[in-house]
Design an enzyme around this catalytic site. Structure first.
Site, PDB file in Angstrom:
ATOM      1  N   SER A  63      36.922  42.755  33.412  1.00  0.00           N
ATOM      2  CA  SER A  63      36.576  42.433  31.864  1.00  0.00           C
ATOM      3  C   SER A  63      36.802  43.543  31.234  1.00  0.00           C
ATOM      4  O   SER A  63      36.628  44.870  31.547  1.00  0.00           O
ATOM      5  CB  SER A  63      35.257  41.852  31.779  1.00  0.00           C
ATOM      6  OG  SER A  63      34.665  41.965  30.582  1.00  0.00           O
ATOM      7  N   LYS A  75      32.412  43.331  36.140  1.00  0.00           N
ATOM      8  CA  LYS A  75      33.047  41.912  36.292  1.00  0.00           C
ATOM      9  C   LYS A  75      34.378  41.938  37.443  1.00  0.00           C
ATOM     10  O   LYS A  75      35.161  43.068  37.265  1.00  0.00           O
ATOM     11  CB  LYS A  75      33.538  41.344  34.882  1.00  0.00           C
ATOM     12  CG  LYS A  75      32.295  40.834  34.137  1.00  0.00           C
ATOM     13  CD  LYS A  75      31.558  39.582  34.867  1.00  0.00           C
ATOM     14  CE  LYS A  75      32.272  38.405  34.745  1.00  0.00           C
ATOM     15  NZ  LYS A  75      32.386  37.635  33.534  1.00  0.00           N
ATOM     16  N   GLU A 124      40.657  30.047  38.187  1.00  0.00           N
ATOM     17  CA  GLU A 124      40.393  29.203  36.805  1.00  0.00           C
ATOM     18  C   GLU A 124      41.936  28.631  36.179  1.00  0.00           C
ATOM     19  O   GLU A 124      41.813  27.456  35.561  1.00  0.00           O
ATOM     20  CB  GLU A 124      39.929  30.210  35.752  1.00  0.00           C
ATOM     21  CG  GLU A 124      38.513  30.719  36.342  1.00  0.00           C
ATOM     22  CD  GLU A 124      38.093  31.758  35.545  1.00  0.00           C
ATOM     23  OE1 GLU A 124      37.572  31.651  34.357  1.00  0.00           O
ATOM     24  OE2 GLU A 124      38.163  33.049  35.900  1.00  0.00           O
TER      25      GLU A 124
END
Ligand code: ARG
Length: 462
Positions: free
Chosen positions: A279, A285, A292
């Protein structure tokens, strides 16, 4: 821009707006190679029908082959005045052999039968590619299943912990839908064996051309039975779109599992650095972007399918220009799977499972309750009664912060005299897994057989 292909009947060329809505070269250019191969076959049919001389055939063959090599070197030149791949090729052929000879090649064929044939040829090539990419994902799943054979994980229904299963059993449950997708592709390939070339605009040609000759040249088993059907049907394209959408949906379910497993709360699996992203703001992250995007693209693939079906719905026979709208969605679906399948294969191949954690969580949530009830059934307690007794034991444990296997002899007997201390023998995760040893069950011996069977079935597609 000109009315190049139909000038005689028209006083003027098309308006810029007419041309703009009509132009398909931007996307049908990818069929150029196939259009050229079909043209070689068509020249042969014209010669066989004595419509072009030996010399003319040689001239055309030379020019078409020149364009084929340009094509394979990426040097195919597109002009802003080209409406579609067919007119672009005719223009270039004219530049090479003169307009007269190039013009002879158009006899007895129509862009309607050309495009209907070429989209089928394209599907055949792409579907074969798809098979090998699907096999990569199946192989990755099978390799993980083999690597973790014997490791327990919580099985779920309604997203709630249900019964312990082997992690390998769960992984292979994602492989079998893909195996059925392979079979679907195989079935479609069997239906893609008829060539519409020679159907011309809709009714066939008056020139004595042999559609079977062209079909054979292009690797089809035969030409179509019905020229109207050949030029105006697109069910083979929608079927391909369905298969791509189904693959997308199958992969999206695997993707969702991976996303879930990689949450901090679940912690069953960890993503490899090269197959995940970070991130820009949160340094801790590690995001499952491949999973996804796979989940997201499934929506796009379904959209392409519904769009295609809607385009075809209620279309009168025979060809209608609406059918030009078949290409972008099916190209897109095949292209997207070309991104998704290799990425998912790598994601699965590099996924690291935390076996200690999946084992630990396997007995949580009273996941052995069914085993207790089944044990009572073997002791001649009717299942309905066994279900009730076990339910009472679960409630007792819940109220007292215990697991079923932690109940004392007295506590068990307090629920029901049928619950003797021997019941504890079935209250362990691996006992529960190994007891499910019927065909298709999660016992290790069955999962090993399943793995072997999977390899046998997929070998047929390699
Ligand atoms: N570009 C058209 C398609 O994709 C080819 C056929 C055009 N036929 C015609 N009569 N304008 O369907």
């Amino acid at each position: 821009m000109s009315a190049g292909l139909w000038g005689g009947r028209f006083e003027s060329g098309p308006s810029p707006e007419m041309f703009a809505i009509s132009q398909s070269i931007g996307f049908d250019i990818r069929l150029a190679g196939l259009d050229l191969f079909a043209s070689l076959a068509h020249a042969k049919a014209l010669h066989a029908a004595l419509l072009i001389s030996e010399e003319e055939l040689e001239g055309l063959n030379f020019a078409i082959n020149t364009l084929i090599s340009r094509c394979s070197e990426g040097e195919f030149n597109v002009d802003s005045s080209d409406e579609d791949v067919h007119s672009a090729l005719e223009r270039q052929l004219g530049e090479l052999v003169g307009e007269e000879l190039a013009g002879r090649l158009r006899a007895g064929r129509s862009r309607n039968d050309q495009i209907a044939t070429e989209i089928r040829m394209y599907l055949r090539i792409e579907l074969v590619r798809l098979i090998s990419e699907i096999l990569q994902v199946i192989d990755a799943l099978a390799a993980k299943a083999e690597r973790y054979l014997g490791v327990a994980m919580p099985g779920r229904t309604h997203m709630q912990q249900a019964q312990p299963v082997l992690l390998s059993h769960h992984l292979l449950a994602h492989a079998w839908p893909l195996v059925r997708d392979l079979a679907r592709i195989d079935g479609l390939l069997e239906r893609l064996t008829e060539s519409p070339y020679g159907s011309a605009a809709l009714g066939g040609s008056t020139l004595g051309l042999d559609p079977e000759l062209v079909a054979e040249e292009l690797g089809f088993a035969s030409s179509v039975q019905n020229s109207i059907d050949g030029t105006s049907s697109r069910d083979l394209v929608t079927e391909a779109a369905y298969i791509t959408a189904q693959i997308g949906v199958d992969l999206s379910r695997l993707a969702e599992d991976i996303i879930f497993w990689c949450t901090q709360e679940v912690g069953f699996a960890r993503l490899d650095d090269a197959w995940s992203t970070g991130s820009s703001i949160m340094p801790q992250k590690k995001n499952p972007d491949i999973a996804e995007l796979t989940r997201g693209k499934a929506g796009r693939l379904i959209g392409n399918l519904t769009g295609l079906l809607t385009t075809c719905k209620g279309l009168p026979l025979a060809y209608n220009r609406d059918l030009q709208e078949d290409k972008e969605p099916i190209f897109d679906s095949l292209d997207q799977l070309g991104l998704v399948l290799p990425a998912m294969a790598g994601l699965v191949a590099t996924l690291a499972f935390d076996s200690e954690r999946t084992e630990l969580m396997s007995s949580a949530g009273f996941s052995l309750a069914t085993d207790m009830a089944d044990w009572l059934v073997r002791r001649r307690v009717p299942f309905a009664r066994a279900h009730e007794i076990t339910g009472q034991a679960v409630r007792f444990c819940e109220e007292n912060g215990l697991n079923l296997e932690q109940m004392t002899d007295e506590q068990l007997a307090g629920i029901s005299p049928a619950l003797t201390p021997e019941v504890r023998q079935v209250l362990n995760v691996h006992g529960a897994i190994e007891a499910r040893n019927g065909a298709g069950g999660t016992a290790t011996v069955r999962v090993s057989e399943q793995l072997k069977h999977l390899m046998d079935v997929t070998a047929a597609y390699r």
